[in-house]
Design a protein around this motif. Structure first.
Motif, PDB file in Angstrom:
ATOM      1  N   UNK A   1       0.858  -1.184   0.000  1.00  0.00           N
ATOM      2  CA  UNK A   1       0.000   0.000   0.000  1.00  0.00           C
ATOM      3  C   UNK A   1       0.901   1.244   0.000  1.00  0.00           C
ATOM      4  N   UNK A   2       0.704   2.147  -0.943  1.00  0.00           N
ATOM      5  CA  UNK A   2       1.553   3.345  -0.995  1.00  0.00           C
ATOM      6  C   UNK A   2       1.379   4.233   0.243  1.00  0.00           C
ATOM      7  N   UNK A   3       2.425   4.974   0.542  1.00  0.00           N
ATOM      8  CA  UNK A   3       2.422   5.830   1.732  1.00  0.00           C
ATOM      9  C   UNK A   3       1.331   6.894   1.653  1.00  0.00           C
ATOM     10  N   UNK A   4       1.042   7.399   0.466  1.00  0.00           N
ATOM     11  CA  UNK A   4       0.025   8.446   0.314  1.00  0.00           C
ATOM     12  C   UNK A   4      -1.363   7.922   0.695  1.00  0.00           C
ATOM     13  N   UNK A   5      -1.641   6.673   0.380  1.00  0.00           N
ATOM     14  CA  UNK A   5      -2.934   6.082   0.733  1.00  0.00           C
ATOM     15  C   UNK A   5      -3.054   5.953   2.251  1.00  0.00           C
ATOM     16  N   UNK A   6      -1.966   5.529   2.893  1.00  0.00           N
ATOM     17  CA  UNK A   6      -1.962   5.403   4.356  1.00  0.00           C
ATOM     18  C   UNK A   6      -2.173   6.761   5.001  1.00  0.00           C
ATOM     19  N   UNK A   7      -1.503   7.794   4.480  1.00  0.00           N
ATOM     20  CA  UNK A   7      -1.678   9.150   5.031  1.00  0.00           C
ATOM     21  C   UNK A   7      -3.122   9.621   4.902  1.00  0.00           C
ATOM     22  N   UNK A   8      -3.734   9.351   3.763  1.00  0.00           N
ATOM     23  CA  UNK A   8      -5.131   9.772   3.565  1.00  0.00           C
ATOM     24  C   UNK A   8      -6.072   9.044   4.517  1.00  0.00           C
ATOM     25  N   UNK A   9      -5.814   7.767   4.744  1.00  0.00           N
ATOM     26  CA  UNK A   9      -6.651   6.995   5.666  1.00  0.00           C
ATOM     27  C   UNK A   9      -6.504   7.530   7.092  1.00  0.00           C
ATOM     28  N   UNK A  10      -5.255   7.768   7.506  1.00  0.00           N
ATOM     29  CA  UNK A  10      -5.010   8.294   8.856  1.00  0.00           C
ATOM     30  C   UNK A  10      -5.622   9.682   9.002  1.00  0.00           C
ATOM     31  N   UNK A  11      -5.442  10.539   7.997  1.00  0.00           N
ATOM     32  CA  UNK A  11      -6.001  11.887   8.053  1.00  0.00           C
ATOM     33  C   UNK A  11      -7.523  11.839   8.133  1.00  0.00           C
ATOM     34  N   UNK A  12      -8.133  10.982   7.340  1.00  0.00           N
ATOM     35  CA  UNK A  12      -9.583  10.847   7.373  1.00  0.00           C
ATOM     36  C   UNK A  12     -10.073  10.356   8.722  1.00  0.00           C
ATOM     37  N   UNK A  13      -9.354   9.392   9.298  1.00  0.00           N
ATOM     38  CA  UNK A  13      -9.745   8.867  10.618  1.00  0.00           C
ATOM     39  C   UNK A  13      -9.624   9.936  11.690  1.00  0.00           C
ATOM     40  N   UNK A  14      -8.559  10.730  11.640  1.00  0.00           N
ATOM     41  CA  UNK A  14      -8.392  11.809  12.626  1.00  0.00           C
ATOM     42  C   UNK A  14      -9.475  12.866  12.486  1.00  0.00           C
ATOM     43  N   UNK A  15      -9.789  13.231  11.257  1.00  0.00           N
ATOM     44  CA  UNK A  15     -10.849  14.219  11.037  1.00  0.00           C
ATOM     45  C   UNK A  15     -12.202  13.694  11.513  1.00  0.00           C
ATOM     46  N   UNK A  16     -12.464  12.431  11.232  1.00  0.00           N
ATOM     47  CA  UNK A  16     -13.721  11.816  11.645  1.00  0.00           C
ATOM     48  C   UNK A  16     -13.826  11.770  13.170  1.00  0.00           C
ATOM     49  N   UNK A  17     -12.760  11.322  13.821  1.00  0.00           N
ATOM     50  CA  UNK A  17     -12.768  11.254  15.298  1.00  0.00           C
ATOM     51  C   UNK A  17     -12.894  12.650  15.911  1.00  0.00           C
ATOM     52  N   UNK A  18     -12.191  13.613  15.342  1.00  0.00           N
ATOM     53  CA  UNK A  18     -12.284  14.977  15.848  1.00  0.00           C
ATOM     54  C   UNK A  18     -13.677  15.556  15.690  1.00  0.00           C
ATOM     55  N   UNK A  19     -14.299  15.290  14.547  1.00  0.00           N
ATOM     56  CA  UNK A  19     -15.651  15.792  14.314  1.00  0.00           C
ATOM     57  C   UNK A  19     -16.660  15.132  15.260  1.00  0.00           C
ATOM     58  N   UNK A  20     -16.529  13.826  15.453  1.00  0.00           N
ATOM     59  CA  UNK A  20     -17.431  13.141  16.388  1.00  0.00           C
ATOM     60  C   UNK A  20     -17.253  13.640  17.810  1.00  0.00           C
ATOM     61  N   UNK A  21     -16.003  13.788  18.228  1.00  0.00           N
ATOM     62  CA  UNK A  21     -15.735  14.266  19.581  1.00  0.00           C
ATOM     63  C   UNK A  21     -16.239  15.692  19.763  1.00  0.00           C
ATOM     64  N   UNK A  22     -16.034  16.530  18.753  1.00  0.00           N
ATOM     65  CA  UNK A  22     -16.513  17.910  18.830  1.00  0.00           C
ATOM     66  C   UNK A  22     -18.028  17.978  18.909  1.00  0.00           C
TER      67      UNK A  22
END
Length: 56
Positions: A1-22
């Motif tokens: 899996x390319x590094x860019x795909x991993x970064x996008x997945x991690x970024x999406x997960x962080x944004x999702x968790x932050x939005x839910x927590x907020x």
């Protein structure tokens, strides 16, 4: 899996968790007026890190 795909997945997960927590914190603050410790700073930090990761 390319590094860019991993970064996008991690970024999406962080944004999702932050939005839910907020959203949860806003709901909790609206329903209770007590001076409990707020997690809004953590929610904003998660969203900010997610945005920074997605920009790189």
């Amino acid at each position: 899996m390319p590094m860019q795909v991993i970064r996008r997945i991690v970024a999406g997960a962080l944004l999702f968790c932050g939005a839910l927590l907020g959203a949860r914190e806003l709901q909790r603050q609206a329903s209770s007026r007590s001076a409990k410790k707020s997690l809004m700073g953590l929610a904003l930090a998660l969203c900010a890190v997610g945005v920074l990761i997605s920009q790189t």
